[in-house]
Design a protein around this motif. Sequence first.
Motif, short mmCIF file in Angstrom:
data_model
loop_
_atom_site.label_atom_id
_atom_site.label_comp_id
_atom_site.label_asym_id
_atom_site.label_seq_id
_atom_site.Cartn_x
_atom_site.Cartn_y
_atom_site.Cartn_z
N SER A 175 9.88 4.39 -3.44
CA SER A 175 10.82 3.99 -2.13
C SER A 175 9.80 3.21 -1.52
O SER A 175 8.96 2.61 -1.49
N PHE A 176 10.69 2.36 -0.80
CA PHE A 176 10.85 1.02 -0.12
C PHE A 176 10.60 2.36 1.31
O PHE A 176 12.34 2.69 1.62
N CYS A 177 9.81 1.54 2.59
CA CYS A 177 10.14 2.61 3.68
C CYS A 177 9.10 1.28 4.69
O CYS A 177 7.41 1.84 4.46
N MET B 133 0.49 -1.02 0.02
CA MET B 133 0.12 -0.17 -0.02
C MET B 133 0.97 1.24 -0.20
O MET B 133 1.82 1.37 0.34
N VAL B 134 0.46 2.43 -0.19
CA VAL B 134 1.53 3.50 -0.53
C VAL B 134 0.75 4.25 0.68
O VAL B 134 -0.12 4.69 0.86
N LYS B 135 1.46 4.79 1.13
CA LYS B 135 1.72 5.70 2.76
C LYS B 135 2.43 6.19 3.32
O LYS B 135 3.96 5.80 2.73
N ASN B 136 2.41 7.17 3.95
CA ASN B 136 3.62 8.22 4.20
C ASN B 136 3.95 6.98 4.73
O ASN B 136 4.12 5.92 5.97
N CYS B 137 5.56 7.47 4.91
CA CYS B 137 6.37 6.40 5.86
C CYS B 137 6.36 6.38 7.23
O CYS B 137 5.70 5.38 7.78
N ALA B 138 5.71 7.34 7.92
CA ALA B 138 5.87 7.53 9.18
C ALA B 138 4.65 6.93 9.17
O ALA B 138 4.48 6.06 10.81
N GLU B 139 3.90 6.63 8.39
CA GLU B 139 2.76 6.26 9.63
C GLU B 139 2.59 4.43 9.32
O GLU B 139 1.22 4.28 9.49
N SER B 140 3.51 4.42 8.24
CA SER B 140 3.00 2.83 8.01
C SER B 140 3.86 2.06 9.12
O SER B 140 4.51 0.77 8.55
N THR B 141 4.32 2.42 10.27
CA THR B 141 4.95 1.66 10.85
C THR B 141 4.32 1.07 11.97
O THR B 141 3.09 1.32 11.91
N VAL B 142 4.65 0.33 12.06
CA VAL B 142 4.53 -0.83 13.45
C VAL B 142 4.95 -0.27 14.18
O VAL B 142 5.55 0.69 14.89
N ALA C 234 8.80 11.34 7.70
CA ALA C 234 8.85 11.83 6.17
C ALA C 234 8.95 13.83 6.26
O ALA C 234 7.86 14.22 6.99
N SER C 235 9.70 14.53 5.46
CA SER C 235 9.35 15.46 5.53
C SER C 235 8.75 16.30 4.23
O SER C 235 7.66 16.94 4.54
N GLU C 236 9.14 15.03 3.48
CA GLU C 236 8.71 15.85 2.14
C GLU C 236 7.56 14.63 1.47
O GLU C 236 7.74 13.44 2.17
N ARG C 237 6.53 14.66 1.63
CA ARG C 237 5.50 14.28 0.61
C ARG C 237 5.51 13.37 -0.12
O ARG C 237 6.14 13.45 -1.37
N GLU C 238 5.69 11.93 -0.39
CA GLU C 238 6.79 10.51 -1.55
C GLU C 238 5.73 9.55 -0.73
O GLU C 238 5.06 9.08 -0.01
N PHE C 239 5.46 9.15 -1.91
CA PHE C 239 5.02 7.77 -2.16
C PHE C 239 5.71 6.60 -1.63
O PHE C 239 7.38 6.42 -1.88
N TYR C 240 5.45 5.85 -1.01
CA TYR C 240 6.37 4.54 -0.40
C TYR C 240 5.50 3.27 0.13
O TYR C 240 4.72 3.25 -0.02
N PHE C 241 6.16 2.21 -1.05
CA PHE C 241 5.53 1.29 -1.20
C PHE C 241 6.41 0.19 0.89
O PHE C 241 6.69 1.66 0.95
N SER C 242 5.44 -0.25 1.21
CA SER C 242 5.69 -0.99 2.62
C SER C 242 5.80 -1.92 1.66
O SER C 242 5.38 -2.73 1.81
N PRO C 243 7.38 -2.92 1.92
CA PRO C 243 7.77 -4.19 2.23
C PRO C 243 7.48 -5.77 3.02
O PRO C 243 7.27 -4.39 3.85
N ARG C 244 7.06 -5.93 1.90
CA ARG C 244 6.33 -7.33 2.47
C ARG C 244 7.92 -8.50 3.68
O ARG C 244 9.10 -8.14 3.13
N VAL C 245 7.62 -8.15 4.78
CA VAL C 245 8.58 -8.98 5.14
C VAL C 245 8.54 -9.99 6.27
O VAL C 245 7.28 -10.69 7.00
N VAL D 245 14.21 1.43 17.61
CA VAL D 245 12.94 1.33 16.32
C VAL D 245 14.09 0.84 15.31
O VAL D 245 15.14 1.29 14.64
N LEU D 246 13.97 0.45 13.97
CA LEU D 246 14.53 -0.61 13.25
C LEU D 246 13.88 0.58 12.04
O LEU D 246 13.36 0.02 11.66
N SER D 247 14.66 1.01 10.94
CA SER D 247 14.09 1.57 9.65
C SER D 247 14.50 1.60 8.34
O SER D 247 15.18 1.65 8.41
N LEU D 248 13.55 0.63 8.15
CA LEU D 248 14.48 0.64 6.17
C LEU D 248 13.87 1.01 5.07
O LEU D 248 12.37 1.61 5.45
#
Lengths: 153, 133
Positions: free
Chosen positions: B88-90, B1-10, B19-30, B61-64
């Motif tokens: 980008s992935f985040c 799903m496309v989300k803001n980086c910080a919002e995609s956090t568990v 994320a300072s700028e508005r950018e699209f991110y994919f949340s990688p499957r893990v 906090v682990l950030s990828l």
Amino acid sequence: MLFREMMQEGERLSRQMDQLFRSGYNFGGFPRFRSASLPGLSVRTYPLINIRDEGEAYKVEVLAPGVNPDSLNITANRDSLTISGERSAPEGALPEQLNRAERSAGKFSRSFSLPTVVDVNRIEAEYKNGLLQVHVPKAEEARPRSIAVAITN
Amino acid sequence: MVKNCAESTVPVAANAERASEREFYFSPRVDIYESEEGLTVLADVPGVTPEDLSIKVENGVLSLHAKASHKNEVRDASYLWREFGHASFCRQFQLPEEVDPENIKAELKNGVLTLFLPRAESVKPRLIEVKVS
């Protein structure tokens, strides 16, 4: 009676949701990954593909991370292409050690047809960083041709 | 799903980077699995090169984060069929316990990132001897 109606309604809803998610990666104008949290759906659509028409050839881009390159197999037949392979499960991980399992593993196969007949003998493929790029030249008779316009007065 | 980086956090700490700028991110499957030695994280990041990748462990906090490879992106009408784009992935994870930051190992192969986070010495299971006096 009421119970049966409720069941039917539930079933209809789940079917609609299914359709929504299966076709849903493109709404909002931006391509999305399908959710890994919906069982079956993500597995059914692995790997994701993009197809581009480059005039003389088609470029097929396949998003296939974690595939053993030796297991990748591409077969072509007139105008259809089949991509198959195997994605292995994490090695040495016992089921009870798993905290999260979102990446699916196993054999996959995806077939699709291209708009024209292709030159089966000249297909080239490269696998790099989890992306498979397949260059599929069109058959001689299917290539675009420019036609000179004769001017007569 | 496309989300803001910080919002995609568990579950993530409040001080996590936004994320300072508005950018699209994919949340990688893990896949994450745990052994006595530590945690192993496998993440699908297709199309990413080691230079594009940043891995950070900060305040548990682990950030990828992986920058999008726009070199693959062709923005024209030549697409006949399109199922994915390059973004980008985040993803961030709250780590359950102390990890040893010196000995984290990361490997990128065939578009899959394998990350080994060893348990810190202080939290490893210990056998306690009972002295008989």
